[in-house]
Design an enzyme around this catalytic site. Structure first.
Site, PDB file in Angstrom:
ATOM      1  CD  GLU A 292      -2.786  -1.386   2.453  1.00 40.33           C
ATOM      2  OE1 GLU A 292      -4.079  -1.879   2.382  1.00 40.33           O
ATOM      3  OE2 GLU A 292      -2.303  -0.702   3.421  1.00 40.33           O
TER       4      GLU A 292
ATOM      5  CG  ASP B 185     -11.607  -7.636  -1.024  1.00 42.71           C
ATOM      6  OD1 ASP B 185     -12.584  -7.651  -0.160  1.00 42.71           O
ATOM      7  OD2 ASP B 185     -10.566  -6.585  -0.590  1.00 42.71           O
TER       8      ASP B 185
END
EC number: 3.2.2.9
Length: 229
Positions: free
Chosen positions: A12, A197
């Protein structure tokens, strides 16, 4: 002015690290702080670790060591709204804990005793985030992000959270803890989460497959935000 940027996982923050100049690394209690410059702005990039306790501890150390002027939390999340797709970005209007229950003491579900029921993001940072998303042509929504110490893989798990917080757009594991610490320090913050997701739909497979895409989109947002701050 020092801008604090927080991510939970290496994936990230990797692209942000690549863009930083004059970077130095500091490790404190398993948290990694990368100081330097991004678009000539002083930044501290923090690798906090996953989960609410890690996020709260790391954000507290960030405040005590570096006194940030504002906090931007980047990373990935599970999406809930039917019109959102993997790679889209959710920008926090407000953030809450979805796994706190002190209702026996007349608090609303999700409210930590003595704390507000939700933590409202800084409006200027929210508007800036939304403006940047339009500039870089990535789909985004502004709304509620919910936090808990569970990776929601099963439909029965996500159904419970949806029922309690029907307006929620994204679900993840750090944001509300970061927001709570910012609230205590009176530090402006915004949470920006790219969807890796769709929660409750084969999440473990989808998360691994699309984490890099989500990380890239989140990093693009942060880099362009810092340029305009």
């Amino acid at each position: 002015m020092t801008i604090g940027i927080i991510g939970a996982m290496d994936e990230e923050i990797a692209l942000l690290k690549q863009q930083m100049k004059d970077m130095e690394e500091l490790e404190v209690a398993g948290c990694y702080f990368y100081t330097g410059h991004l678009h000539d702005k002083s930044v501290v990039l923090l690798l906090s670790g996953i989960g609410k306790v890690n996020a709260a501890m790391a954000t507290t150390i960030l405040h005590e060591r570096f006194s940030p002027s504002m906090i931007i939390n980047t990373g990935s999340a599970g999406g809930f709204a039917s019109d959102l797709q993997v790679g889209d970005v959710v920008i926090s209007e407000e953030v809450l804990h979805h796994d706190v229950d002190a209702t026996a003491f007349d608090y609303v579900y999700g409210q930590v005793p003595g704390m507000p029921a939700t933590y409202k993001a800084d409006q200027r940072l929210v508007e800036l985030s939304s403006e940047v998303m339009k500039d870089i042509e990535i789909n985004s929504r502004i709304g509620v992000i919910a936090t808990g110490d569970s990776f929601m893989q099963r439909k029965d798990q996500t159904d419970i959270v949806k029922q309690r917080f029907p307006g929620m757009l994204a679900l993840e594991m750090e944001a509300a803890s970061i927001a709570q610490v910012c609230y205590r320090y009176n530090t402006p913050f915004v949470i920006t989460r790219a969807l890796s997701d769709i929660a409750g739909q084969e999440s473990s497979v989808s998360f691994d497959q699309f984490l890099q895409t989500a990380g890239k989109n989140a990093a693009q947002l942060i880099i362009n935000m810092v340029k305009k701050i």
